[in-house]
Design a protein around this motif. Structure first.
Motif, mmCIF file in Angstrom:
data_model
loop_
_atom_site.group_PDB
_atom_site.id
_atom_site.type_symbol
_atom_site.label_atom_id
_atom_site.label_comp_id
_atom_site.label_asym_id
_atom_site.label_seq_id
_atom_site.Cartn_x
_atom_site.Cartn_y
_atom_site.Cartn_z
ATOM 1 N N GLU A 10 -11.974 -14.862 2.589
ATOM 2 C CA GLU A 10 -12.905 -15.753 1.876
ATOM 3 C C GLU A 10 -12.432 -16.009 0.451
ATOM 4 O O GLU A 10 -12.512 -17.132 -0.039
ATOM 5 N N LEU A 11 -11.950 -14.970 -0.205
ATOM 6 C CA LEU A 11 -11.423 -15.123 -1.563
ATOM 7 C C LEU A 11 -10.267 -16.120 -1.574
ATOM 8 O O LEU A 11 -10.226 -17.025 -2.418
ATOM 9 N N LEU A 12 -9.345 -15.997 -0.633
ATOM 10 C CA LEU A 12 -8.209 -16.913 -0.553
ATOM 11 C C LEU A 12 -8.673 -18.346 -0.274
ATOM 12 O O LEU A 12 -8.248 -19.290 -0.954
ATOM 13 N N GLU A 13 -9.560 -18.517 0.691
ATOM 14 C CA GLU A 13 -10.017 -19.861 1.057
ATOM 15 C C GLU A 13 -10.770 -20.546 -0.091
ATOM 16 O O GLU A 13 -10.597 -21.733 -0.318
ATOM 17 N N GLU A 14 -11.590 -19.781 -0.795
ATOM 18 C CA GLU A 14 -12.460 -20.395 -1.800
ATOM 19 C C GLU A 14 -11.856 -20.461 -3.194
ATOM 20 O O GLU A 14 -12.380 -21.178 -4.044
ATOM 21 N N THR A 15 -10.756 -19.716 -3.436
ATOM 22 C CA THR A 15 -10.155 -19.718 -4.773
ATOM 23 C C THR A 15 -8.636 -19.897 -4.770
ATOM 24 O O THR A 15 -8.048 -20.109 -5.828
ATOM 25 N N GLY A 16 -8.003 -19.755 -3.619
ATOM 26 C CA GLY A 16 -6.547 -19.825 -3.555
ATOM 27 C C GLY A 16 -5.863 -18.560 -4.034
ATOM 28 O O GLY A 16 -4.634 -18.510 -4.113
ATOM 29 N N LEU A 17 -6.629 -17.507 -4.338
ATOM 30 C CA LEU A 17 -6.054 -16.255 -4.848
ATOM 31 C C LEU A 17 -5.948 -15.225 -3.727
ATOM 32 O O LEU A 17 -6.911 -14.972 -3.003
ATOM 33 N N ALA A 18 -4.763 -14.640 -3.592
ATOM 34 C CA ALA A 18 -4.512 -13.628 -2.568
ATOM 35 C C ALA A 18 -4.549 -12.243 -3.221
ATOM 36 O O ALA A 18 -3.600 -11.841 -3.889
ATOM 37 N N LEU A 19 -5.679 -11.552 -3.046
ATOM 38 C CA LEU A 19 -5.850 -10.211 -3.597
ATOM 39 C C LEU A 19 -6.431 -9.299 -2.524
ATOM 40 O O LEU A 19 -7.046 -9.773 -1.564
ATOM 41 N N GLU A 20 -6.242 -8.004 -2.706
ATOM 42 C CA GLU A 20 -6.819 -7.009 -1.804
ATOM 43 C C GLU A 20 -7.928 -6.269 -2.541
ATOM 44 O O GLU A 20 -7.816 -6.016 -3.745
ATOM 45 N N PRO A 21 -8.989 -5.891 -1.835
ATOM 46 C CA PRO A 21 -10.067 -5.156 -2.502
ATOM 47 C C PRO A 21 -9.607 -3.787 -2.973
ATOM 48 O O PRO A 21 -8.754 -3.158 -2.343
ATOM 49 N N ASP B 284 -4.203 -9.781 -15.520
ATOM 50 C CA ASP B 284 -4.422 -10.720 -16.626
ATOM 51 C C ASP B 284 -3.643 -12.023 -16.461
ATOM 52 O O ASP B 284 -4.101 -13.077 -16.872
ATOM 53 N N ASN B 285 -2.467 -11.946 -15.848
ATOM 54 C CA ASN B 285 -1.605 -13.120 -15.734
ATOM 55 C C ASN B 285 -1.773 -13.859 -14.406
ATOM 56 O O ASN B 285 -0.909 -14.631 -14.012
ATOM 57 N N ILE B 286 -2.887 -13.671 -13.730
ATOM 58 C CA ILE B 286 -3.095 -14.322 -12.436
ATOM 59 C C ILE B 286 -3.161 -15.844 -12.616
ATOM 60 O O ILE B 286 -3.629 -16.333 -13.650
ATOM 61 N N LYS B 287 -2.671 -16.565 -11.613
ATOM 62 C CA LYS B 287 -2.694 -18.030 -11.675
ATOM 63 C C LYS B 287 -4.132 -18.533 -11.682
ATOM 64 O O LYS B 287 -5.062 -17.820 -11.303
ATOM 65 N N ALA B 288 -4.309 -19.749 -12.092
ATOM 66 C CA ALA B 288 -5.645 -20.356 -12.114
ATOM 67 C C ALA B 288 -6.156 -20.509 -10.679
ATOM 68 O O ALA B 288 -5.390 -20.871 -9.785
ATOM 69 N N PRO B 289 -7.439 -20.241 -10.455
ATOM 70 C CA PRO B 289 -7.971 -20.414 -9.105
ATOM 71 C C PRO B 289 -7.961 -21.880 -8.680
ATOM 72 O O PRO B 289 -8.269 -22.769 -9.474
ATOM 73 N N THR B 290 -7.548 -22.101 -7.442
ATOM 74 C CA THR B 290 -7.483 -23.442 -6.870
ATOM 75 C C THR B 290 -8.055 -23.379 -5.456
ATOM 76 O O THR B 290 -7.379 -22.917 -4.539
ATOM 77 N N PRO B 291 -9.298 -23.804 -5.273
ATOM 78 C CA PRO B 291 -9.924 -23.715 -3.948
ATOM 79 C C PRO B 291 -9.153 -24.463 -2.869
ATOM 80 O O PRO B 291 -8.634 -25.555 -3.102
ATOM 81 N N ILE B 292 -9.076 -23.844 -1.698
ATOM 82 C CA ILE B 292 -8.504 -24.473 -0.513
ATOM 83 C C ILE B 292 -9.635 -25.100 0.309
ATOM 84 O O ILE B 292 -9.493 -26.196 0.835
ATOM 85 N N ALA C 222 -16.930 -11.151 -2.535
ATOM 86 C CA ALA C 222 -15.882 -10.608 -3.396
ATOM 87 C C ALA C 222 -16.330 -10.676 -4.853
ATOM 88 O O ALA C 222 -16.577 -11.765 -5.375
ATOM 89 N N ILE C 223 -16.441 -9.523 -5.488
ATOM 90 C CA ILE C 223 -16.641 -9.459 -6.933
ATOM 91 C C ILE C 223 -15.244 -9.303 -7.521
ATOM 92 O O ILE C 223 -14.585 -8.282 -7.303
ATOM 93 N N VAL C 224 -14.778 -10.324 -8.219
ATOM 94 C CA VAL C 224 -13.424 -10.314 -8.782
ATOM 95 C C VAL C 224 -13.550 -10.233 -10.292
ATOM 96 O O VAL C 224 -14.130 -11.124 -10.922
ATOM 97 N N LYS C 225 -13.003 -9.134 -10.856
ATOM 98 C CA LYS C 225 -13.067 -8.914 -12.301
ATOM 99 C C LYS C 225 -11.690 -9.108 -12.927
ATOM 100 O O LYS C 225 -10.684 -8.717 -12.353
ATOM 101 N N LYS C 226 -11.710 -9.713 -14.112
ATOM 102 C CA LYS C 226 -10.501 -9.822 -14.939
ATOM 103 C C LYS C 226 -10.959 -9.579 -16.365
ATOM 104 O O LYS C 226 -11.653 -10.406 -16.955
ATOM 105 N N GLN C 227 -10.616 -8.419 -16.890
ATOM 106 C CA GLN C 227 -11.103 -7.983 -18.196
ATOM 107 C C GLN C 227 -12.626 -8.051 -18.207
ATOM 108 O O GLN C 227 -13.267 -7.357 -17.442
ATOM 109 N N ASN C 228 -13.228 -8.887 -19.034
ATOM 110 C CA ASN C 228 -14.685 -8.979 -19.123
ATOM 111 C C ASN C 228 -15.235 -10.230 -18.451
ATOM 112 O O ASN C 228 -16.315 -10.708 -18.810
ATOM 113 N N GLU C 229 -14.504 -10.756 -17.477
ATOM 114 C CA GLU C 229 -14.942 -11.971 -16.801
ATOM 115 C C GLU C 229 -14.986 -11.756 -15.290
ATOM 116 O O GLU C 229 -14.308 -10.885 -14.748
#
Length: 145
Positions: free
Chosen positions: A53-64, A92-100, A10-17
């Protein structure tokens, strides 16, 4: 019989990060950085695997939002990886990643310049990020599920 390991990333982009996970390499035992990534599991599509994998490793639920491509790597550990890479866009307002996943030390946002100075899990980490910036993103329909 040769069977490559089918992986997703998963390549996850948020602005320039970009979102990377900090982990310990299972072969070298060194600390390194990677995209959220892992093996395709039974009865899931490639896109579902990337979201899981994105959810398990970061706690973030997103769709490609798109498909970047297929990458072939014969790693130094002797394993042949066939990597399917997906693009995700985080609000931009996504919660901080928290690995599961307990194998993940942390997950954080990094600029491209910061990433270039990190010890990366494989050359595919930077290759996929650069491709997300410089190549057309393919439709998810490119992959027949």
């Amino acid at each position: 019989m040769h069977k490559p390991h089918v992986t997703v990333a998963a390549i996850v982009k948020k602005q320039n990060e970009f979102l990377l996970v900090k982990e310990r390499d299972k072969f070298t035992h060194q600390i390194c950085y990677n995209q959220p990534a892992g093996l395709l599991e039974k009865n899931e599509t490639l896109a579902q695997a990337a979201s899981r994998e994105l959810l398990e490793e970061t706690g973030l639920a997103l769709e490609p939002v798109g498909f970047l491509g297929v990458y072939n790597l014969h790693a130094e550990n002797g394993v042949h990886y066939l990597r399917f890479c997906f693009l995700f866009e985080a609000p931009d307002n996504i919660k901080a990643p928290t690995p599961i996943d307990t194998d993940i030390i942390s997950a954080n946002w990094y600029t491209l310049e910061q990433i270039k100075s990190l010890p990366l899990r494989s050359p595919l980490v930077l290759k996929c990020i650069n491709d997300s910036l410089n190549r057309p993103v393919l439709s998810l329909e490119t992959i027949y599920n």
